[in-house]
Design a protein around this motif. Sequence first.
Motif, PDB file in Angstrom:
ATOM      1  N   VAL A 197      64.238  28.851  37.674  1.00  0.00           N
ATOM      2  CA  VAL A 197      62.968  29.112  36.989  1.00  0.00           C
ATOM      3  C   VAL A 197      62.152  27.831  36.866  1.00  0.00           C
ATOM      4  N   LYS A 198      62.836  26.713  36.527  1.00  0.00           N
ATOM      5  CA  LYS A 198      62.136  25.434  36.381  1.00  0.00           C
ATOM      6  C   LYS A 198      61.583  24.941  37.718  1.00  0.00           C
ATOM      7  N   VAL A 199      62.366  25.133  38.788  1.00  0.00           N
ATOM      8  CA  VAL A 199      61.908  24.721  40.116  1.00  0.00           C
ATOM      9  C   VAL A 199      60.681  25.527  40.531  1.00  0.00           C
ATOM     10  N   VAL A 200      60.742  26.835  40.325  1.00  0.00           N
ATOM     11  CA  VAL A 200      59.609  27.698  40.677  1.00  0.00           C
ATOM     12  C   VAL A 200      58.387  27.361  39.826  1.00  0.00           C
ATOM     13  N   THR A 201      58.611  27.083  38.547  1.00  0.00           N
ATOM     14  CA  THR A 201      57.505  26.724  37.659  1.00  0.00           C
ATOM     15  C   THR A 201      56.862  25.418  38.093  1.00  0.00           C
ATOM     16  N   ALA A 202      57.692  24.434  38.470  1.00  0.00           N
ATOM     17  CA  ALA A 202      57.162  23.154  38.949  1.00  0.00           C
ATOM     18  C   ALA A 202      56.353  23.355  40.230  1.00  0.00           C
ATOM     19  N   ALA A 203      56.888  24.177  41.141  1.00  0.00           N
ATOM     20  CA  ALA A 203      56.177  24.460  42.387  1.00  0.00           C
ATOM     21  C   ALA A 203      54.876  25.205  42.110  1.00  0.00           C
ATOM     22  N   TYR A 204      54.887  26.046  41.076  1.00  0.00           N
ATOM     23  CA  TYR A 204      53.693  26.816  40.717  1.00  0.00           C
ATOM     24  C   TYR A 204      52.535  25.901  40.333  1.00  0.00           C
ATOM     25  N   TYR A 205      52.852  24.824  39.625  1.00  0.00           N
ATOM     26  CA  TYR A 205      51.809  23.892  39.202  1.00  0.00           C
ATOM     27  C   TYR A 205      51.490  22.842  40.267  1.00  0.00           C
ATOM     28  N   LEU A 206      52.418  22.615  41.196  1.00  0.00           N
ATOM     29  CA  LEU A 206      52.195  21.626  42.247  1.00  0.00           C
ATOM     30  C   LEU A 206      51.388  22.200  43.402  1.00  0.00           C
ATOM     31  N   PHE A 207      51.770  23.385  43.860  1.00  0.00           N
ATOM     32  CA  PHE A 207      51.079  24.018  44.979  1.00  0.00           C
ATOM     33  C   PHE A 207      49.866  24.802  44.467  1.00  0.00           C
ATOM     34  N   PRO A 208      48.862  24.959  45.314  1.00  0.00           N
ATOM     35  CA  PRO A 208      47.675  25.721  44.885  1.00  0.00           C
ATOM     36  C   PRO A 208      47.989  27.206  44.770  1.00  0.00           C
ATOM     37  N   ASN A 209      47.490  27.827  43.735  1.00  0.00           N
ATOM     38  CA  ASN A 209      47.678  29.262  43.546  1.00  0.00           C
ATOM     39  C   ASN A 209      46.586  29.997  44.326  1.00  0.00           C
ATOM     40  N   LEU A 210      46.823  30.186  45.607  1.00  0.00           N
ATOM     41  CA  LEU A 210      45.812  30.785  46.479  1.00  0.00           C
ATOM     42  C   LEU A 210      45.605  32.265  46.198  1.00  0.00           C
ATOM     43  N   SER A 211      46.573  32.903  45.538  1.00  0.00           N
ATOM     44  CA  SER A 211      46.413  34.319  45.225  1.00  0.00           C
ATOM     45  C   SER A 211      45.285  34.552  44.209  1.00  0.00           C
ATOM     46  N   LEU A 212      44.908  33.507  43.482  1.00  0.00           N
ATOM     47  CA  LEU A 212      43.791  33.622  42.539  1.00  0.00           C
ATOM     48  C   LEU A 212      42.495  34.010  43.240  1.00  0.00           C
ATOM     49  N   PHE A 213      42.343  33.536  44.472  1.00  0.00           N
ATOM     50  CA  PHE A 213      41.089  33.747  45.202  1.00  0.00           C
ATOM     51  C   PHE A 213      41.045  35.104  45.910  1.00  0.00           C
ATOM     52  N   ASP A 214      42.124  35.845  45.825  1.00  0.00           N
ATOM     53  CA  ASP A 214      42.216  37.132  46.525  1.00  0.00           C
ATOM     54  C   ASP A 214      41.873  38.275  45.574  1.00  0.00           C
ATOM     55  N   ILE A 215      40.670  38.795  45.698  1.00  0.00           N
ATOM     56  CA  ILE A 215      40.265  39.942  44.861  1.00  0.00           C
ATOM     57  C   ILE A 215      39.855  41.115  45.758  1.00  0.00           C
ATOM     58  N   LYS A 216      40.541  41.240  46.884  1.00  0.00           N
ATOM     59  CA  LYS A 216      40.245  42.351  47.794  1.00  0.00           C
ATOM     60  C   LYS A 216      40.508  43.697  47.129  1.00  0.00           C
ATOM     61  N   LEU A 217      41.559  43.757  46.308  1.00  0.00           N
ATOM     62  CA  LEU A 217      41.884  45.007  45.631  1.00  0.00           C
ATOM     63  C   LEU A 217      40.748  45.439  44.705  1.00  0.00           C
ATOM     64  N   GLN A 218      40.212  44.483  43.947  1.00  0.00           N
ATOM     65  CA  GLN A 218      39.088  44.799  43.052  1.00  0.00           C
ATOM     66  C   GLN A 218      37.865  45.238  43.840  1.00  0.00           C
ATOM     67  N   ALA A 219      37.629  44.572  44.984  1.00  0.00           N
ATOM     68  CA  ALA A 219      36.471  44.919  45.806  1.00  0.00           C
ATOM     69  C   ALA A 219      36.629  46.309  46.417  1.00  0.00           C
ATOM     70  N   ALA A 220      37.837  46.630  46.862  1.00  0.00           N
ATOM     71  CA  ALA A 220      38.074  47.933  47.486  1.00  0.00           C
ATOM     72  C   ALA A 220      37.894  49.076  46.495  1.00  0.00           C
ATOM     73  N   HIS A 221      38.234  48.823  45.225  1.00  0.00           N
ATOM     74  CA  HIS A 221      38.115  49.866  44.199  1.00  0.00           C
ATOM     75  C   HIS A 221      36.876  49.689  43.328  1.00  0.00           C
ATOM     76  N   ALA A 222      36.018  48.745  43.705  1.00  0.00           N
ATOM     77  CA  ALA A 222      34.768  48.484  42.966  1.00  0.00           C
ATOM     78  C   ALA A 222      35.032  48.196  41.491  1.00  0.00           C
ATOM     79  N   LEU A 223      36.082  47.415  41.234  1.00  0.00           N
ATOM     80  CA  LEU A 223      36.428  47.065  39.861  1.00  0.00           C
ATOM     81  C   LEU A 223      35.653  45.821  39.433  1.00  0.00           C
ATOM     82  N   ALA A 224      35.298  45.765  38.177  1.00  0.00           N
ATOM     83  CA  ALA A 224      34.552  44.615  37.663  1.00  0.00           C
ATOM     84  C   ALA A 224      35.468  43.396  37.543  1.00  0.00           C
ATOM     85  N   VAL A 225      34.910  42.234  37.843  1.00  0.00           N
ATOM     86  CA  VAL A 225      35.631  40.971  37.713  1.00  0.00           C
ATOM     87  C   VAL A 225      34.948  40.159  36.616  1.00  0.00           C
ATOM     88  N   SER A 226      35.716  39.702  35.651  1.00  0.00           N
ATOM     89  CA  SER A 226      35.121  39.014  34.509  1.00  0.00           C
ATOM     90  C   SER A 226      34.502  37.682  34.916  1.00  0.00           C
TER      91      SER A 226
END
Length: 271
Positions: free
Chosen positions: A210-239
């Motif tokens: 868990v600690k290794v994954v957490t460290a990697a989470y903060y070290l590597f870029p969280n590219l999944s943040l930029f993926d909102i295809k699901l919201q776009a496909a369902h026309a969901l609002a993004v805050s």
Amino acid sequence: MTTFWPIALITFKEGIRNRAIYGITLVALMLFGATALVATMVPREVGKVAVDMALSTISFAGLLIVLFVGINLMAKDLDKRTIYTVLSRPISRSQYIIGKFLGMILLITVTMSILSLLAITAIVMLKNIHAGYFTRFSWQTIILADGLTVLMLIVLSAISFLFASFTSSSFITLVLTIITYIIGQSLSGVKSLLEAPSYEIGFSVSPVTVKVVTAAYYLFPNLSLFDIKLQAAHALAVSPSFILWTVLYGLVYIVISITLAAIIFRKKEFP
């Protein structure tokens, strides 16, 4: 800026003349054609499928441009020793890195704009044919998803410049960039899974893991943040707050990566 712009412009011209660009564009056109074909197979979900596949095509083509065009733009100068000619002019190594990166940003922006226009054309054609199944549809969310994809590609390109600043091979840079992309897309889900109670996931996880994954989470870029295809496909609002923090996160990561790349490249010894 007067020093950066000539390097950026040359980099952009080299990138746009790369034959790989035309191959990637051809692949994207074929995928856009497949979007129309696949979407018509599920008429009740044609709107969702069309948007999701169109945005996925843009993201995939952009990724290929970063991996097979962007990385080679810097490697080409190192392999052909043309970097000696560039650095013999009144240009510092930091200015060279920043200029190259600005040229890559320009290349990504232009090519992605063209691909976006092709995607919009494909969506409009399907929307006109199957208007009844596009009831939940938002151009605003689609454009937002496209914009965040562009930002994600620029972040990934900045990371590739960081790797290129200390590696001696374009292949190593390519491998490291691909690994970073895979980790960046999946790490958020893995972290959430490991932090869930053991009775929910059916197995126990070591605290070290868990600690290794957490460290990697903060070290590597969280590219999944930029993926909102699901919201776009369902026309969901993004805050708006999510958009703001995601953009700031991307910009901070870009600045840190290019700053580190410039510092490392200043001390690099060329063969």
